[in-house]
Structure formats: structure tokens, C-alpha cells
Scaffold this active site. Structure first.
Site, PDB file in Angstrom:
ATOM      1  N   SER A 140      19.066 -90.558   7.283  1.00  0.00           N
ATOM      2  CA  SER A 140      20.043 -89.612   7.800  1.00  0.00           C
ATOM      3  C   SER A 140      20.515 -90.103   9.157  1.00  0.00           C
ATOM      4  O   SER A 140      19.734 -90.656   9.930  1.00  0.00           O
ATOM      5  CB  SER A 140      19.394 -88.237   7.929  1.00  0.00           C
ATOM      6  OG  SER A 140      20.086 -87.461   8.895  1.00  0.00           O
TER       7      SER A 140
ATOM      8  N   LYS B 247      14.144 -88.586   7.990  1.00  0.00           N
ATOM      9  CA  LYS B 247      14.540 -88.457   6.588  1.00  0.00           C
ATOM     10  C   LYS B 247      14.507 -89.758   5.800  1.00  0.00           C
ATOM     11  O   LYS B 247      14.903 -90.801   6.283  1.00  0.00           O
ATOM     12  CB  LYS B 247      15.967 -87.885   6.518  1.00  0.00           C
ATOM     13  CG  LYS B 247      16.083 -86.463   7.042  1.00  0.00           C
ATOM     14  CD  LYS B 247      15.604 -85.450   6.032  1.00  0.00           C
ATOM     15  CE  LYS B 247      16.566 -85.394   4.925  1.00  0.00           C
ATOM     16  NZ  LYS B 247      17.140 -84.207   4.514  1.00  0.00           N
TER      17      LYS B 247
ATOM     18  N   LYS C 128      42.013 -97.180 -21.742  1.00  0.00           N
ATOM     19  CA  LYS C 128      41.210 -98.275 -21.208  1.00  0.00           C
ATOM     20  C   LYS C 128      40.519 -97.972 -19.882  1.00  0.00           C
ATOM     21  O   LYS C 128      39.332 -98.243 -19.716  1.00  0.00           O
ATOM     22  CB  LYS C 128      42.059 -99.545 -21.112  1.00  0.00           C
ATOM     23  CG  LYS C 128      42.144-100.252 -22.466  1.00  0.00           C
ATOM     24  CD  LYS C 128      43.199-101.305 -22.539  1.00  0.00           C
ATOM     25  CE  LYS C 128      44.594-100.730 -22.640  1.00  0.00           C
ATOM     26  NZ  LYS C 128      44.823 -99.912 -23.860  1.00  0.00           N
TER      27      LYS C 128
ATOM     28  N   HIS D  39      10.602 -74.344 -18.635  1.00  0.00           N
ATOM     29  CA  HIS D  39      11.287 -73.415 -17.713  1.00  0.00           C
ATOM     30  C   HIS D  39      10.980 -73.763 -16.252  1.00  0.00           C
ATOM     31  O   HIS D  39      11.010 -72.888 -15.386  1.00  0.00           O
ATOM     32  CB  HIS D  39      10.895 -71.950 -17.951  1.00  0.00           C
ATOM     33  CG  HIS D  39      10.895 -71.533 -19.384  1.00  0.00           C
ATOM     34  ND1 HIS D  39      11.960 -70.911 -19.985  1.00  0.00           N
ATOM     35  CD2 HIS D  39       9.943 -71.688 -20.337  1.00  0.00           C
ATOM     36  CE1 HIS D  39      11.664 -70.668 -21.256  1.00  0.00           C
ATOM     37  NE2 HIS D  39      10.452 -71.140 -21.499  1.00  0.00           N
TER      38      HIS D  39
ATOM     39  N   GLU E   3      20.114 -89.449  -6.760  1.00  0.00           N
ATOM     40  CA  GLU E   3      21.108 -88.365  -6.672  1.00  0.00           C
ATOM     41  C   GLU E   3      22.459 -88.837  -7.196  1.00  0.00           C
ATOM     42  O   GLU E   3      23.160 -88.120  -7.910  1.00  0.00           O
ATOM     43  CB  GLU E   3      21.271 -87.914  -5.212  1.00  0.00           C
ATOM     44  CG  GLU E   3      20.099 -87.132  -4.677  1.00  0.00           C
ATOM     45  CD  GLU E   3      20.276 -86.884  -3.191  1.00  0.00           C
ATOM     46  OE1 GLU E   3      20.968 -85.927  -2.824  1.00  0.00           O
ATOM     47  OE2 GLU E   3      19.733 -87.667  -2.388  1.00  0.00           O
TER      48      GLU E   3
HETATM   49  N1  ARG Z   1      49.685-102.029 -22.840  1.00  0.00           N
HETATM   50  C1  ARG Z   1      49.739-101.406 -24.103  1.00  0.00           C
HETATM   51  C2  ARG Z   1      48.475-100.529 -24.316  1.00  0.00           C
HETATM   52  O1  ARG Z   1      47.565-100.725 -23.609  1.00  0.00           O
HETATM   53  C3  ARG Z   1      49.804-102.434 -25.188  1.00  0.00           C
HETATM   54  C4  ARG Z   1      50.515-101.991 -26.427  1.00  0.00           C
HETATM   55  C5  ARG Z   1      51.925-101.715 -26.117  1.00  0.00           C
HETATM   56  N2  ARG Z   1      52.693-101.535 -27.322  1.00  0.00           N
HETATM   57  C6  ARG Z   1      53.953-101.124 -27.268  1.00  0.00           C
HETATM   58  N3  ARG Z   1      54.569-101.004 -28.364  1.00  0.00           N
HETATM   59  N4  ARG Z   1      54.524-100.789 -26.150  1.00  0.00           N
HETATM   60  O2  ARG Z   1      48.437 -99.683 -25.151  1.00  0.00           O
END
Ligand code: ARG
Length: 458
Positions: free
Chosen positions: A278, A284, A326, A157, A291
Site C-alpha cells: 500500500s 500491508k 474477434k 454456507h 483479486e
Molecule cells: N474483416 C471482416 C471480418 O472480420 C472480413 C470479412 C469481410 N467480408 C465482407 N464481405 N466484407 O468479418
């Protein structure tokens, strides 16, 4: 009308707005090495099953290898009009080697291609993270040796609780990172299954050999069901969670160090090289690095949230939504890798302010629980012992002294079993030495752990 590889049935070119909106090459170019590796394996397999001649295979493999070198050297111009990394590479290959290049996409689709590339990329990312996490573990173990014998107040705590060895504290983070590394290894097993060959969603009529591709790309197996395979992003979510867990661990450590660097705590000094100043206050030295490690956890958590939300309610097989996975994974990986990299020299280079820590260590009755357990060992029930020692703590608080400063008469008045042996367990050093249980801060046990970790991390 359309210059797209998929444009045969189209009577209009793609609208500029859609082209800009849907392209992914601006970020999935990071998959280029994996894309080339996967395509080379695919081409070799196509030749092995008689779809390509040996000569065609060699032309494709050489062409792909050259493109890979050019991309690595920054000499390749990606075209947004070609959407993604897959179509960019394939189109340039065809422009260079002619019609043979048009055979490469036999028996596959971008749906299984992107999943293959992404799995290969995450597999490499996992291996890199494991290496970084191991380095940080080593830095913590090194600290355990540097700070041997130093006693810290342990908190619950955020209130002073019981004394702990600094080495015990450092090893706590070694354990957390070890579980993170186990999670990475576990995640890697499920990442490491080959989707290629599931083609668009249902498989292919071409007599491909998926096992051969899996072997060449060092996948542990092939994904069994093509419908499952083209929709599956479990591996990306799992990886996103492991990254989040690492980040959460680092954020707790960062928070502690930020507190420890305050004048109020005065437990830790960060090297100047890892502080910033700072622009207005000349005195500082701010712990901005830690952080930011704490702060960057927010984006890693946010990325995981985005991945989870992305797949919610998606029907089977490929949907373009999946392209959104991605950037979130790349960002979490980049962030966590940078945090681990920065944390390692900070952990190695920081200094415990031993004098400050020692000067305040007698505050907070860190030995009270040890004294209670002394009474319990002598035969007093826990609840009774708790109450008795609580009263003694109350007395010491009023006198503004330590438990060890109370007179023997005060102890014996509290309980007859509290004779002059109590002084043997009072004080933080003796309290630490009195711990016995496995996993406790007992100095001999901690020393064994330090030794064991040194062996494990060589
Ligand atoms: N750029 C697409 C992705 O990252 C690749 C697959 C695309 N497939 C399609 N049928 N348009 O998902």
C-alpha cells in the site's frame, strides 16, 4: 475512384469516417499467420486442380511466406485503407509479384477466409490453453504432496462443516480444470472443420478441392453447407463459454485464497513476490494478483455476453456484424491465459499456515456428523441420531468445549450405544479417517487419487 480491392463499381472513395469505423486490421492482424497458412494451402489446391500453373503457385507461396516473415519481424506496414488483414496481405503480395497475385482469391471470399483463419487461430489458442491448464493442475497436485496430512476445515454456507484433507481440497481444483480441458478438447472438434471453399455464401463454380485444403490445414472435415458455414460463429461462442468456465473456476479459488490470506482466517501466506503493498499503510501485503484474477472474470463473462448478443437475430450467411467477434475472443483468451499463467507459480509458492489452521481446527464441531454416522451404523435411525447428536453439540456449546471433552456419562445418557468407543471417532483426525465412500476425503482414497493424478499429468 476507389483503391479498394472491391472498388470496381464505386464512383466515390470511401468516406474517412466509414474507413476508420469499419477497419479491422488494427486487431485482426493477429490472424496473419493463419491467413498466410490458409492462403498457401488454397494456392496449392488451385494449382492441383489446374487453376494455377506450378510456377504461379510457387510465386504466390514464396511471396506469402516472405510477407509472413516480415510481419513476424515487425517489418510490415499494415494499411487501414485496406480494411483487414486479408486484403493487406493480398494487396502487398500483388504489388510484389504482379498479376499472378490477383489470381489468389479465385474460388474463395473473405467470408470463408476469415472463418478459416479464425478457426485456425482458436485451434492454436485451445492447444495453448490446454498446456497452461495442465501446468496449473500439476501445481495443485504438487501441493497435495507438499501438504500431505494437513487437515482443513471444510465449509458449506461459509460455515464450518466437516474436516477435509488439504490434498483433497487441492484435488478438487484439479478435477475442475480437468473438465475445463475436456471442454476445450470437445470445442476443438467443432472448431476443426474447414469453411474455406464455401466462398461468399453459395459455393463456387470453380472446380476446387476442399478436402485437399482440409487435409493440408489439418482440419478434421469440411463444413457441409455453405450458407450455414458463412454465418456460423457457434465455435467462437463455445470457445467463449469454455474460457468463461475456466475463469469462473479461477474466481472461486481466488475468492477462497483472498479470505485465507486475511488475519481473521490466517490460513495462507503468499510469497512477497506475489503480493503488492500500500502506498500509505506500510504494513500491508495485499493479494492483488488473486483479486485481479477474481476481477478479470467480469470481462470474460462480459465478452461471452457480447458474443451471444452479437449473433442474436442475424440472418443467414455473412453479415458485417460478425467482425465484432474477434476482439471479444482475443480479449477473453489473453485474459484467461494470463490468469492461468499467474495462478501456477502462486499455487506452487504459497504456504499453508499449518500452526494457525491446527490451532483452530477443533472449533466448529467438524466431527459431529461423524459421530452421528457412528450411531446410525450402530442401528439408530438417521433422524433420531441427528437430533441426539444435535443436543450433545448444544451441551458442548454451552460448556464451550469440544465433543471429545464431554464425559462418558453425558454420552451414555444421550444414548446407550454411545459407549467409550465414541472417543475413537471424535477429533478431526479420526473423523477424517472414518470416511469410507468413494470420492470422500478418506486418507487412503485421497492418496490413491494423488498418485493417479501424478501418473495422468506426466
Ligand atoms: N474483416 C471482416 C471480418 O472480420 C472480413 C470479412 C469481410 N467480408 C465482407 N464481405 N466484407 O468479418
Amino acid at each position: 475512384m476507389s483503391d479498394k480491392p472491391w472498388g470496381g463499381a464505386f464512383e466515390q472513395p470511401t468516406d474517412q469516417l466509414l474507413e476508420k469505423f469499419s477497419e479491422s486490421v488494427s486487431f485482426d492482424h493477429r490472424l496473419y499467420a493463419q491467413d498466410i497458412r490458409g492462403s498457401i494451402a488454397h494456392a496449392r489446391m488451385l494449382a492441383a486442380v489446374g487453376v494455377l500453373t506450378g510456377e504461379e503457385r510457387d510465386q504466390i507461396v514464396e511471396g506469402l511466406a516472405t510477407i509472413g516473415e516480415e510481419i513476424a519481424a515487425g517489418q510490415f506496414a499494415f494499411r487501414t485503407s485496406l480494411e483487414d488483414v486479408h486484403m493487406n496481405i493480398e494487396r502487398v503480395l500483388t504489388e510484389r509479384i504482379g498479376d499472378v497475385g490477383r489470381k489468389l482469391h479465385t474460388g474463395r471470399s473473405r467470408n470463408d477466409q476469415v472463418s478459416t483463419d479464425f478457426r485456425l487461430w482458436i485451434r492454436d489458442a485451445i492447444d495453448h490453453l490446454d498446456h497452461l491448464a495442465k501446468n496449473l493442475q500439476r501445481a495443485f497436485v504438487h501441493r497435495a504432496t507438499l501438504d500431505e496430512g494437513v487437515i482443513l476445515p471444510g465449509y458449506t454456507h461459509m460455515q464450518r462443516a466437516q474436516p477435509v484433507l488439504a490434498a483433497h481440497y487441492w484435488l478438487a481444483y484439479v478435477e475442475k480444470l480437468e473438465r475445463d480441458r475436456q471442454r476445450l478438447a470437445d470445442c476443438r472438434r467443432r472448431v476443426n472443420q474447414l469453411p474455406l471453399g464455401t466462398a461468399a455464401l453459395a459455393g463456387t463454380t470453380i472446380p476446387i478441392n476442399r478436402q485437399m485444403v482440409a487435409d493440408e490445414l489439418e482440419f478434421e472435415g469440411v463444413v457441409a453447407n455453405s450458407l450455414d458455414s458463412s454465418s456460423d460463429r457457434d465455435f467462437a461462442l463455445e470457445f467463449g463459454f469454455v474460457l468463461t468456465q475456466i475463469s469462473l473456476h479461477l474466481s472461486g479459488w481466488a475468492e477462497e485464497w483472498i479470505l485465507w490470506c486475511t488475519t481473521e482466517f490466517g490460513f495462507l501466506k503468499l510469497p512477497d513476490a506475489f503480493c503488492t503493498g500500500s502506498s500509505i499503510m506500510p504494513q500491508k501485503k495485499n493479494p492483488d494478483g488473486v483479486e485481479l484474477i477474481r476481477g478479470k472474470t467480469a470481462r470474460v463473462v462480459g465478452n461471452l455476453q457480447a458474443l451471444i448478443t452479437l449473433v442474436k437475430g442475424l440472418p443467414l450467411a455473412y453479415n458485417r456484424d460478425l467482425q465484432e467477434d474477434k476482439e471479444r475472443v482475443f480479449d477473453s483468451f489473453d485474459t484467461v491465459a494470463a490468469c492461468l499463467e499467474l495462478a501456477t507459480p502462486m499455487v506452487a509458492g504459497a504456504e499453508l499456515q499449518r500452526e494457525n489452521i491446527a490451532a483452530g481446527i477443533d472449533r466448529g464441531y467438524l466431527d459431529a456428523t461423524t459421530l452421528m454416522e457412528y450411531l446410525i451404523t450402530a442401528g439408530v435411525p438417521q433422524r433420531t441420531a441427528h437430533e441426539l447428536i444435535g443436543k450433545l453439540v448444544g451441551t458442548a456449546m454451552k460448556k464451550n468445549c469440544r465433543l471429545a471433552d464431554l464425559d462418558l456419562a453425558e454420552f451414555t445418557a444421550a444414548h446407550e450405544l454411545l459407549d467409550d468407543n465414541v472417543y475413537e471417532v471424535l477429533g478431526v483426525r479420526r473423523a477424517v479417517e472414518a470416511f469410507k465412500s468413494l470420492g470422500s476425503t478418506n486418507p487412503a482414497l485421497v492418496a490413491e487419487q494423488v498418485e493417479a493424478w501424478k501418473q495422468r499429468l506426466t
